[in-house]
Design a protein around this motif. Structure first.
Motif, PDB file in Angstrom:
ATOM      1  N   THR A  93       0.829  -1.190   0.000  1.00  0.00           N
ATOM      2  CA  THR A  93       0.000   0.000   0.000  1.00  0.00           C
ATOM      3  C   THR A  93       0.871   1.252   0.000  1.00  0.00           C
ATOM      4  O   THR A  93       1.962   1.247   0.563  1.00  0.00           O
ATOM      5  CB  THR A  93      -0.960   0.033   1.211  1.00  0.00           C
ATOM      6  N   THR A  94       0.379   2.276  -0.680  1.00  0.00           N
ATOM      7  CA  THR A  94       1.093   3.557  -0.667  1.00  0.00           C
ATOM      8  C   THR A  94       0.198   4.639  -0.083  1.00  0.00           C
ATOM      9  O   THR A  94       0.508   5.207   0.955  1.00  0.00           O
ATOM     10  CB  THR A  94       1.540   3.944  -2.092  1.00  0.00           C
ATOM     11  N   THR A  95      -0.923   4.899  -0.726  1.00  0.00           N
ATOM     12  CA  THR A  95      -1.815   5.950  -0.225  1.00  0.00           C
ATOM     13  C   THR A  95      -2.851   5.395   0.748  1.00  0.00           C
ATOM     14  O   THR A  95      -3.442   6.148   1.512  1.00  0.00           O
ATOM     15  CB  THR A  95      -2.587   6.597  -1.392  1.00  0.00           C
ATOM     16  N   GLY A  96      -3.099   4.098   0.706  1.00  0.00           N
ATOM     17  CA  GLY A  96      -4.124   3.499   1.556  1.00  0.00           C
ATOM     18  C   GLY A  96      -5.501   3.515   0.905  1.00  0.00           C
ATOM     19  O   GLY A  96      -6.460   2.977   1.466  1.00  0.00           O
ATOM     20  N   ALA A  97      -5.596   4.117  -0.267  1.00  0.00           N
ATOM     21  CA  ALA A  97      -6.908   4.268  -0.920  1.00  0.00           C
ATOM     22  C   ALA A  97      -7.551   2.923  -1.238  1.00  0.00           C
ATOM     23  O   ALA A  97      -8.754   2.742  -1.035  1.00  0.00           O
ATOM     24  CB  ALA A  97      -6.758   5.098  -2.190  1.00  0.00           C
TER      25      ALA A  97
END
Ligand SMILES: Nc1ncnc2c1ncn2[C@@H]1O[C@H](COP(=O)(O)OP(=O)(O)OP(=O)(O)O)[C@@H](O)[C@H]1O
Ligand SMILES: O=P(O)(O)OC[C@H]1O[C@H](OP(=O)(O)OP(=O)(O)O)[C@H](O)[C@@H]1O
Ligand SMILES: [Mg+2]
Length: 324
Positions: free
Chosen positions: A182-186
């Motif tokens: 995950t990066t943004t969590g979106a």
């Protein structure tokens, strides 16, 4: 064999591609895809004996592991997942400041009492005892998952290998929880998943990686040194500044201690006239300016560099230390 060139593997698609090309361009290294845009081989303009292979981030890992490529840019997550003995097979020369992503353990938000891996262990034991089923974990990071769960003493689970849209697995009913990046969590949010408090498996970013299994011919080593020297010079430039000032010769005695205090250098030695030149780290610029003002310096200027070549650099030293 002694004549084989350096094989540099760079991402051909996906989110690392543009960043990787931009990173090399900053160092004055420009890819040229010789025979049409679809060609997967190329060269580096102005650097002889380099063959560029355009492949996917995960294929780059395979090529580094087998020695088919000497150098590559890829995510640390893929290195740790795909190469069991990563530290024997490759050398992570340097993180590159892009492609940030965390490999994490996530569970449904609806599991309000489950916050930690220990809680998860209880859930797994419970599922097994009450329903005779194992907790299912959807992931493409099979090896990272096995290692992490084993370190935390969790063994009552089943891996459901996922080839895409991993976060959708709990919603679709094919697994209870996921291990994914995950990066943004979106994506997690969109799938009503939450990260466990102690569920961070790995912080990953793109790295410049050298293969310990490639044939490091003199030619390959020389070409790699040329590439790494430019990359190091760009980084050194980006993190350094030149400070110039006019200083009365009677006040120069304060210079050496000022330089020493802030780890700066006097590249041209003690000034012979009124002109003082210092090289320093970006973070110390204003302290050095204040120090110069305190000893009566005037007309102080601060400049950036495009490249700053040192007699040696950490990247080349790491490479030669291991492969040379
Ligand atoms: N948000 C993110 N999600 C996934 N990977 C990311 C992310 N941010 C950075 N990365 C890095 O990029 C690598 C792969 O990138 P990407 O998924 O774009 O490649 P790809 O060539 O499309 O491969 P695939 O088709 O297998 O996904 C990851 O393994 C990771 O190191
Ligand atoms: O936290 P976020 O910023 O939402 O990013 C995470 C998502 O990005 C990646 O998928 P990708 O887009 O690479 O698709 P893929 O699963 O086909 O590789 C990853 O597998 C997650 O699904
Ligand atoms: Mg992807």
């Amino acid at each position: 064999m002694t004549d084989s060139p350096l094989i540099l593997a760079v991402p051909s698609k996906g989110r690392l591609q543009e960043n990787a090309a931009a990173f090399f361009a900053r160092a004055g290294l420009v890819f040229s895809q010789s025979r049409g845009a679809l060609d997967y081989r190329g060269t580096l303009t102005g650097v002889p004996d380099v063959e560029v292979a355009f492949v996917s981030a995960s294929e780059i890992v395979s090529q580094l592991a087998s020695g088919a490529a000497h150098l590559g840019i890829t995510g640390e997550d893929l290195i740790r997942e795909q190469i069991p003995d990563a530290d024997d097979a490759v050398e992570l020369l340097t993180p590159l400041g892009f492609g940030y992503a965390n490999v994490i353990v996530a569970v449904p938000q609806a599991w309000i009492d489950v916050r930690t891996m220990a809680d998860l262990d209880e859930v797994a034991a419970d599922m097994r005892a009450r329903h005779g089923r194992k907790l299912r974990v959807a992931t493409k990071y099979v090896n990272l998952t096995r290692r992490f769960f084993a370190e935390r003493g969790i063994s009552d689970y089943l891996i459901v290998e996922s080839l895409g849209a991993t976060e959708g697995a709990p919603g679709a009913g094919s697994a209870e929880i996921v291990v994914d990046i995950t990066t943004t969590g979106a994506t997690l949010k969109a799938n009503a998943l939450k990260i466990l408090d102690d569920g961070l498996i790995l912080r990953s970013e793109a790295n410049l990686v050298a293969s310990a299994r490639a044939a490091w011919t003199d030619k390959a080593l020389k070409a790699a040194t040329a590439v790494l020297t430019r990359i190091a010079a760009e980084e050194e430039a980006r993190t350094s500044r030149e400070v110039r000032a006019a200083l009365d010769p009677s006040r120069v005695s304060g210079l050496s201690s000022l330089a020493q205090q802030f780890g700066a250098s006097l590249p041209f030695g003690q000034p012979t006239g009124r002109e003082v030149v210092l090289h320093c780290k970006v973070s110390t610029v204003f302290e050095i300016v204040a120090g110069l003002q305190a000893i009566g310096a005037q007309d102080i200027t601060v400049r950036t560099f495009d490249y700053l070549f040192r007699p040696t650099n950490a990247l080349t030293e790491r490479l030669l230390g291991r492969m040379g």
